[in-house]
Design a protein around this motif. Structure first.
Motif, PDB file in Angstrom:
ATOM      1  N   ILE A  94       0.826  -1.222   0.000  1.00 42.02           N
ATOM      2  CA  ILE A  94       0.000   0.000   0.000  1.00 42.02           C
ATOM      3  C   ILE A  94       0.854   1.264   0.000  1.00 42.02           C
ATOM      4  N   GLY A  95       1.743   1.400   1.009  1.00 42.98           N
ATOM      5  CA  GLY A  95       2.512   2.634   1.136  1.00 42.98           C
ATOM      6  C   GLY A  95       3.393   2.922  -0.069  1.00 42.98           C
ATOM      7  N   PRO A  96       4.306   2.009  -0.417  1.00 44.88           N
ATOM      8  CA  PRO A  96       5.150   2.246  -1.593  1.00 44.88           C
ATOM      9  C   PRO A  96       4.341   2.427  -2.869  1.00 44.88           C
ATOM     10  N   GLY A  97       3.208   1.675  -2.988  1.00 46.03           N
ATOM     11  CA  GLY A  97       2.376   1.801  -4.181  1.00 46.03           C
ATOM     12  C   GLY A  97       1.845   3.207  -4.339  1.00 46.03           C
ATOM     13  N   ILE A  98       1.309   3.782  -3.233  1.00 45.00           N
ATOM     14  CA  ILE A  98       0.762   5.149  -3.296  1.00 45.00           C
ATOM     15  C   ILE A  98       1.868   6.142  -3.659  1.00 45.00           C
TER      16      ILE A  98
ATOM     17  N   MET B  19       7.536   1.107 -11.999  1.00 49.99           N
ATOM     18  CA  MET B  19       7.368  -0.286 -11.580  1.00 49.99           C
ATOM     19  C   MET B  19       8.662  -0.817 -10.975  1.00 49.99           C
ATOM     20  N   GLY B  20       9.799  -0.483 -11.617  1.00 47.49           N
ATOM     21  CA  GLY B  20      11.082  -0.896 -11.052  1.00 47.49           C
ATOM     22  C   GLY B  20      11.324  -0.256  -9.700  1.00 47.49           C
ATOM     23  N   PHE B  21      10.927   1.026  -9.573  1.00 51.56           N
ATOM     24  CA  PHE B  21      11.066   1.759  -8.312  1.00 51.56           C
ATOM     25  C   PHE B  21      10.265   1.078  -7.202  1.00 51.56           C
ATOM     26  N   LEU B  22       9.006   0.722  -7.542  1.00 50.82           N
ATOM     27  CA  LEU B  22       8.138   0.020  -6.583  1.00 50.82           C
ATOM     28  C   LEU B  22       8.774  -1.301  -6.169  1.00 50.82           C
ATOM     29  N   GLY B  23       9.364  -1.998  -7.143  1.00 54.17           N
ATOM     30  CA  GLY B  23      10.004  -3.269  -6.818  1.00 54.17           C
ATOM     31  C   GLY B  23      11.158  -3.089  -5.850  1.00 54.17           C
ATOM     32  N   VAL B  24      11.982  -2.041  -6.065  1.00 55.46           N
ATOM     33  CA  VAL B  24      13.120  -1.818  -5.160  1.00 55.46           C
ATOM     34  C   VAL B  24      12.619  -1.548  -3.751  1.00 55.46           C
ATOM     35  N   ILE B  25      11.511  -0.776  -3.639  1.00 48.92           N
ATOM     36  CA  ILE B  25      11.043  -0.435  -2.291  1.00 48.92           C
ATOM     37  C   ILE B  25      10.410  -1.635  -1.619  1.00 48.92           C
ATOM     38  N   VAL B  26       9.571  -2.384  -2.337  1.00 47.90           N
ATOM     39  CA  VAL B  26       8.739  -3.389  -1.679  1.00 47.90           C
ATOM     40  C   VAL B  26       9.504  -4.681  -1.401  1.00 47.90           C
ATOM     41  N   ARG B  27      10.263  -5.152  -2.400  1.00 44.59           N
ATOM     42  CA  ARG B  27      10.859  -6.487  -2.231  1.00 44.59           C
ATOM     43  C   ARG B  27      11.971  -6.464  -1.197  1.00 44.59           C
ATOM     44  N   ARG B  28      12.110  -7.583  -0.468  1.00 46.62           N
ATOM     45  CA  ARG B  28      13.187  -7.693   0.517  1.00 46.62           C
ATOM     46  C   ARG B  28      14.281  -8.621   0.047  1.00 46.62           C
ATOM     47  N   ASN B  29      13.978  -9.476  -0.923  1.00 48.50           N
ATOM     48  CA  ASN B  29      14.994 -10.360  -1.487  1.00 48.50           C
ATOM     49  C   ASN B  29      15.952  -9.545  -2.341  1.00 48.50           C
ATOM     50  N   ILE B  30      17.249  -9.677  -2.074  1.00 49.63           N
ATOM     51  CA  ILE B  30      18.199  -8.760  -2.702  1.00 49.63           C
ATOM     52  C   ILE B  30      18.335  -9.015  -4.202  1.00 49.63           C
ATOM     53  N   ILE B  31      18.055 -10.246  -4.655  1.00 51.74           N
ATOM     54  CA  ILE B  31      18.105 -10.517  -6.097  1.00 51.74           C
ATOM     55  C   ILE B  31      17.003  -9.757  -6.822  1.00 51.74           C
ATOM     56  N   PHE B  32      15.801  -9.713  -6.189  1.00 54.66           N
ATOM     57  CA  PHE B  32      14.703  -8.979  -6.809  1.00 54.66           C
ATOM     58  C   PHE B  32      14.991  -7.483  -6.835  1.00 54.66           C
ATOM     59  N   MET B  33      15.690  -6.997  -5.794  1.00 58.38           N
ATOM     60  CA  MET B  33      16.028  -5.574  -5.807  1.00 58.38           C
ATOM     61  C   MET B  33      16.963  -5.266  -6.969  1.00 58.38           C
ATOM     62  N   LEU B  34      17.939  -6.149  -7.216  1.00 59.32           N
ATOM     63  CA  LEU B  34      18.859  -5.932  -8.332  1.00 59.32           C
ATOM     64  C   LEU B  34      18.125  -5.991  -9.675  1.00 59.32           C
TER      65      LEU B  34
END
Lengths: 175, 102
Positions: A94-98, B19-34
């Motif tokens: 939710i937060g990052p999405g917004i 979308m890539g930005f959202l992925g960097v913020i949300v994911r915790r697995n470091i491979i997904f962040m890369l």
């Protein structure tokens, strides 16, 4: 006639969305390859055939193969997939999405403000790119070569197996 | 010949970037962040090439070549770092790397 662009853009957006939501890293990687191929279609129809070929060969080929090798070496199994599914469930989006939607909105507003200019139909051939690359941007090419050299040395240094040096008295103690 | 309006191409690159930005913020697995960083670099390159195509100049494509070089160097060093981190911590969780002491 713009249908090809819209189809390629749709495929790119959907597969990128699947990349950032998959729990299994190999599935995510395969969707990322699909996304890169779709972007290369966009490059091709906007008059950049050289870059489209580079995108397929280097991005979807070489870089993704590196990722696959590392994932194979890490040997991630069923347990890590379950943990990953727990991490990406529900309210964490939710937060990052917004936040990123707000930023995307600002970006789209800025892009649409200057709307209506068609992309030039002129195909920029590899020859022109090469001439520009090795005359105007020659310094950039040399810096890129230095960067690649630094990357090679860095990857070699970090990937090296370090031998553990233990004194022979210590060895008897530890075992 | 196909005429894509420039702003539609830029919108595509913006959507991919965030979308890539959202992925960097949300994911915790470091491979997904890369991987998400790769998506962001690719989207930035898309914007460069489309802007270059708009003026019919090769500069955008030259810039994409540099971005490609940078991405290759970044991925090789980043993946080597991930291997080392995995060897130390036996985990890909980026939160578990807060105990790095020296």
């Amino acid at each position: 006639m713009n249908t090809i662009f819209y189809i390629a853009a749709g495929v790119a957006v959907i597969s990128t969305g699947l990349v950032i939501t998959r729990a299994h890293s190999v599935h995510a990687l395969l969707y990322l390859i699909v996304s890169l191929l779709a972007v290369s279609v966009v490059f091709f129809i906007s008059g950049a055939p050289f870059i489209a070929a580079l995108e397929v060969i280097i991005y979807a080929g070489a870089i993704m193969v590196l990722f696959i090798f590392v994932i194979m070496m890490l040997n991630v199994g069923e347990a890590s997939k379950k943990q990953e599914q727990q991490w990406i469930r529900g309210s964490i989006w939710i937060g990052p999405g917004i936040l990123s939607l707000i930023l995307l909105g600002l970006f789209l507003y800025a892009a649409v403000e200057g709307a209506g200019v068609p992309l030039g139909a002129k195909v920029v051939s590899p020859k022109e790119v090469g001439i520009s690359l090795f005359s105007t941007y020659l310094l950039g090419v040399e810096i890129a070569a230095m960067l690649l050299l630094a990357g090679i040395i860095g990857a070699y240094h970090l990937g090296k197996q370090k031998k553990k040096v233990v004194h022979r008295f210590m060895k008897e103690d530890s075992t | 010949m196909i005429h894509i309006p420039l702003h539609e191409g830029l919108i595509l690159s913006g959507i991919l970037f965030f979308m890539g930005f959202l992925g960097v913020i949300v994911r915790r697995n470091i491979i997904f962040m890369l991987m998400s960083v790769e998506i962001m670099l690719n989207a930035a390159g898309l914007a460069f090439v489309l802007a270059g195509a708009h003026w019919g100049e090769p500069d955008g494509q030259v810039m994409f070549t540099f971005i490609l070089t940078m991405a290759a160097a970044e991925v090789s060093v980043g993946l080597a770092l991930i291997l080392q981190l995995y060897k130390h911590f036996r985990s890909l969780d980026s939160d578990s790397y807060n105990q790095m002491k020296g």
